[in-house]
Motif scaffolding. Structure first.
Motif, mmCIF file in Angstrom:
data_model
loop_
_atom_site.group_PDB
_atom_site.id
_atom_site.type_symbol
_atom_site.label_atom_id
_atom_site.label_comp_id
_atom_site.label_asym_id
_atom_site.label_seq_id
_atom_site.Cartn_x
_atom_site.Cartn_y
_atom_site.Cartn_z
ATOM 1 N N THR A 1 -5.163 2.847 -18.963
ATOM 2 C CA THR A 1 -6.552 3.284 -18.751
ATOM 3 C C THR A 1 -6.617 4.426 -17.745
ATOM 4 O O THR A 1 -7.642 4.644 -17.095
ATOM 5 C CB THR A 1 -7.419 2.101 -18.266
ATOM 6 O OG1 THR A 1 -6.804 1.496 -17.111
ATOM 7 C CG2 THR A 1 -7.570 1.047 -19.353
ATOM 8 N N ALA A 2 -5.517 5.179 -17.625
ATOM 9 C CA ALA A 2 -5.472 6.276 -16.657
ATOM 10 C C ALA A 2 -6.560 7.311 -16.925
ATOM 11 O O ALA A 2 -7.076 7.950 -15.998
ATOM 12 C CB ALA A 2 -4.097 6.949 -16.679
ATOM 13 N N ALA B 1 -9.374 -12.715 -3.859
ATOM 14 C CA ALA B 1 -9.094 -11.290 -3.999
ATOM 15 C C ALA B 1 -9.175 -10.911 -5.467
ATOM 16 O O ALA B 1 -8.539 -11.559 -6.308
ATOM 17 C CB ALA B 1 -7.698 -10.960 -3.456
ATOM 18 N N HIS B 2 -9.976 -9.903 -5.781
ATOM 19 C CA HIS B 2 -10.023 -9.300 -7.111
ATOM 20 C C HIS B 2 -9.416 -7.908 -7.009
ATOM 21 O O HIS B 2 -9.840 -7.108 -6.167
ATOM 22 C CB HIS B 2 -11.469 -9.197 -7.615
ATOM 23 C CG HIS B 2 -12.081 -10.517 -7.965
ATOM 24 N ND1 HIS B 2 -12.972 -11.160 -7.127
ATOM 25 C CD2 HIS B 2 -11.937 -11.313 -9.047
ATOM 26 C CE1 HIS B 2 -13.355 -12.298 -7.689
ATOM 27 N NE2 HIS B 2 -12.744 -12.417 -8.851
ATOM 28 N N LEU B 3 -8.458 -7.625 -7.858
ATOM 29 C CA LEU B 3 -7.697 -6.377 -7.772
ATOM 30 C C LEU B 3 -7.801 -5.610 -9.079
ATOM 31 O O LEU B 3 -7.576 -6.179 -10.148
ATOM 32 C CB LEU B 3 -6.228 -6.672 -7.473
ATOM 33 C CG LEU B 3 -5.974 -7.486 -6.196
ATOM 34 C CD1 LEU B 3 -4.531 -7.968 -6.160
ATOM 35 C CD2 LEU B 3 -6.283 -6.648 -4.957
ATOM 36 N N PHE B 4 -8.152 -4.312 -8.993
ATOM 37 C CA PHE B 4 -8.148 -3.495 -10.196
ATOM 38 C C PHE B 4 -6.944 -2.566 -10.260
ATOM 39 O O PHE B 4 -6.745 -1.855 -11.240
ATOM 40 C CB PHE B 4 -9.457 -2.697 -10.344
ATOM 41 C CG PHE B 4 -9.801 -1.804 -9.190
ATOM 42 C CD1 PHE B 4 -9.275 -0.523 -9.104
ATOM 43 C CD2 PHE B 4 -10.673 -2.225 -8.212
ATOM 44 C CE1 PHE B 4 -9.602 0.310 -8.058
ATOM 45 C CE2 PHE B 4 -11.015 -1.391 -7.159
ATOM 46 C CZ PHE B 4 -10.476 -0.118 -7.078
ATOM 47 N N THR B 5 -6.112 -2.587 -9.211
ATOM 48 C CA THR B 5 -4.799 -1.948 -9.227
ATOM 49 C C THR B 5 -3.937 -2.654 -8.193
ATOM 50 O O THR B 5 -4.460 -3.310 -7.288
ATOM 51 C CB THR B 5 -4.894 -0.442 -8.944
ATOM 52 O OG1 THR B 5 -3.606 0.170 -9.153
ATOM 53 C CG2 THR B 5 -5.332 -0.157 -7.517
ATOM 54 N N GLN B 6 -2.643 -2.549 -8.325
ATOM 55 C CA GLN B 6 -1.749 -3.278 -7.432
ATOM 56 C C GLN B 6 -1.560 -2.519 -6.122
ATOM 57 O O GLN B 6 -1.226 -1.327 -6.127
ATOM 58 C CB GLN B 6 -0.392 -3.493 -8.104
ATOM 59 C CG GLN B 6 -0.478 -4.290 -9.406
ATOM 60 C CD GLN B 6 -0.930 -5.719 -9.191
ATOM 61 O OE1 GLN B 6 -0.198 -6.543 -8.658
ATOM 62 N NE2 GLN B 6 -2.152 -6.036 -9.627
ATOM 63 N N PRO B 7 -1.791 -3.162 -4.969
ATOM 64 C CA PRO B 7 -1.609 -2.470 -3.681
ATOM 65 C C PRO B 7 -0.146 -2.131 -3.432
ATOM 66 O O PRO B 7 0.752 -2.884 -3.812
ATOM 67 C CB PRO B 7 -2.127 -3.492 -2.669
ATOM 68 C CG PRO B 7 -2.016 -4.812 -3.347
ATOM 69 C CD PRO B 7 -2.227 -4.555 -4.809
ATOM 70 N N ARG B 8 0.047 -0.988 -2.782
ATOM 71 C CA ARG B 8 1.396 -0.511 -2.468
ATOM 72 C C ARG B 8 1.435 0.015 -1.041
ATOM 73 O O ARG B 8 0.428 0.446 -0.503
ATOM 74 C CB ARG B 8 1.813 0.601 -3.427
ATOM 75 C CG ARG B 8 1.833 0.206 -4.899
ATOM 76 C CD ARG B 8 2.139 1.398 -5.774
ATOM 77 N NE ARG B 8 2.032 1.064 -7.192
ATOM 78 C CZ ARG B 8 2.119 1.960 -8.168
ATOM 79 N NH1 ARG B 8 2.307 3.237 -7.889
ATOM 80 N NH2 ARG B 8 2.001 1.565 -9.427
ATOM 81 N N GLY B 9 2.627 0.011 -0.470
ATOM 82 C CA GLY B 9 2.813 0.576 0.859
ATOM 83 C C GLY B 9 2.654 -0.452 1.962
ATOM 84 O O GLY B 9 2.178 -1.569 1.750
ATOM 85 N N GLU B 10 3.049 -0.059 3.181
ATOM 86 C CA GLU B 10 3.038 -1.001 4.297
ATOM 87 C C GLU B 10 1.644 -1.209 4.887
ATOM 88 O O GLU B 10 1.348 -2.267 5.442
ATOM 89 C CB GLU B 10 3.989 -0.515 5.399
ATOM 90 C CG GLU B 10 3.628 0.833 6.011
ATOM 91 C CD GLU B 10 4.550 1.209 7.154
ATOM 92 O OE1 GLU B 10 5.361 0.360 7.562
ATOM 93 O OE2 GLU B 10 4.451 2.350 7.651
#
Length: 256
Positions: A110-111, A206-215
């Motif tokens: 869906t980009a 938590a509802h997420l529409f993309t996966q979190p990344r980074g510290e």
């Protein structure tokens, strides 16, 4: 250094770094949330070879947890080819202390329509360092690195990271690492001093529409107290790229 050390196939020894903010003799629930997310992902990877991702994490806190060995079990509640519901339980001494229900979903392309109207927050290097030990206690709070801008009591934007591993010597996903910080939200934008009012949360979703990344994990948080002892901590969650979802926590508000 780490929050947990694996002691068996499903058992983990908590370290002093999980010491709680309300009572340092018991666990802060945040690392346990990350541990449960990790267990769900390990179970998924053992059972199937596709690429289901977690879209929702819904935790219920059933009681306090000593800084001791905990045991995790995972079961599939609703199996499916493209969507499944998985439940994980974290227990101490035979008693369930935290339950997690996670929706796993098959991703698609869906980009071309990607986007969110959630407002941006300043990056970590644009916010001042804040020491949460000025408000809270415990090993978990001491392990965090926080940048924060408070606009008014009960309203703040901030970033949180930790140098500690979730599990000693074990790789975990960016999501599990982030989930291990989500519960910090209830302590970073206090409406009233915890010396005057207790306001522990009973859950976290938590509802997420993309996966979190980074510290770094960012939050834009609002804390609300109602007139009858109920409260809500509501946050938009960010990584360095922008918003990734939301986190909500129901509170029991108890003036001292």
């Amino acid at each position: 250094m780490a929050y947990f050390k694996r002691t068996g196939e499903s058992t983990f020894q908590a370290t002093d770094h999980v010491g709680g903010a309300w009572d340092p003799e018991f666990q802060h629930i945040a690392p346990a949330f990350g541990l449960l997310a990790h267990a769900v992902e390990l179970d998924r990877d053992r059972r199937r070879g596709d690429d289901l991702v977690i879209g929702r994490l819904s935790y219920d806190i059933l009681g306090t947890i000593p800084i001791d060995v905990v045991d995790i079990t995972v079961r599939v509640v609703r199996p499916g080819r493209t969507i499944e519901l998985v439940e994980a339980a974290l227990a101490h001494d035979g008693r369930d202390a935290v339950l997690l229900r996670a929706w796993l979903m098959r991703p698609g392309d869906t980009a071309g329509i990607e986007g969110s109207a959630f407002p941006a927050i300043p990056p970590p290097d644009a916010m001042p360092v804040w020491d949460p030990l000025t408000v809270w206690q415990g090993g978990f709070i001491a392990s965090t690195d926080v940048r924060r801008i408070e606009s008014t009591p009960g309203r703040a934007a901030y970033w949180v990271r930790t140098p500690l591993a979730l599990i000693h010597g074990e790789d975990v996903s960016p999501l599990a690492s982030a989930a291990g910080l989500f519960d910090a939200a209830n302590g970073m934008a206090v409406r009233v001093s915890p010396n005057d009012v207790a306001f522990p949360n009973l859950d976290l979703t938590a509802h997420l529409f993309t996966q979190p990344r980074g510290e770094w994990i960012g939050f834009d948080t609002t804390v609300s107290f109602g007139p009858t002892g109920l409260g809500l901590t509501s946050s938009v969650v960010y990584d360095i790229r922008g918003p990734v979802g939301t986190v909500s926590q129901i509170l029991t508000v108890r003036p001292n």
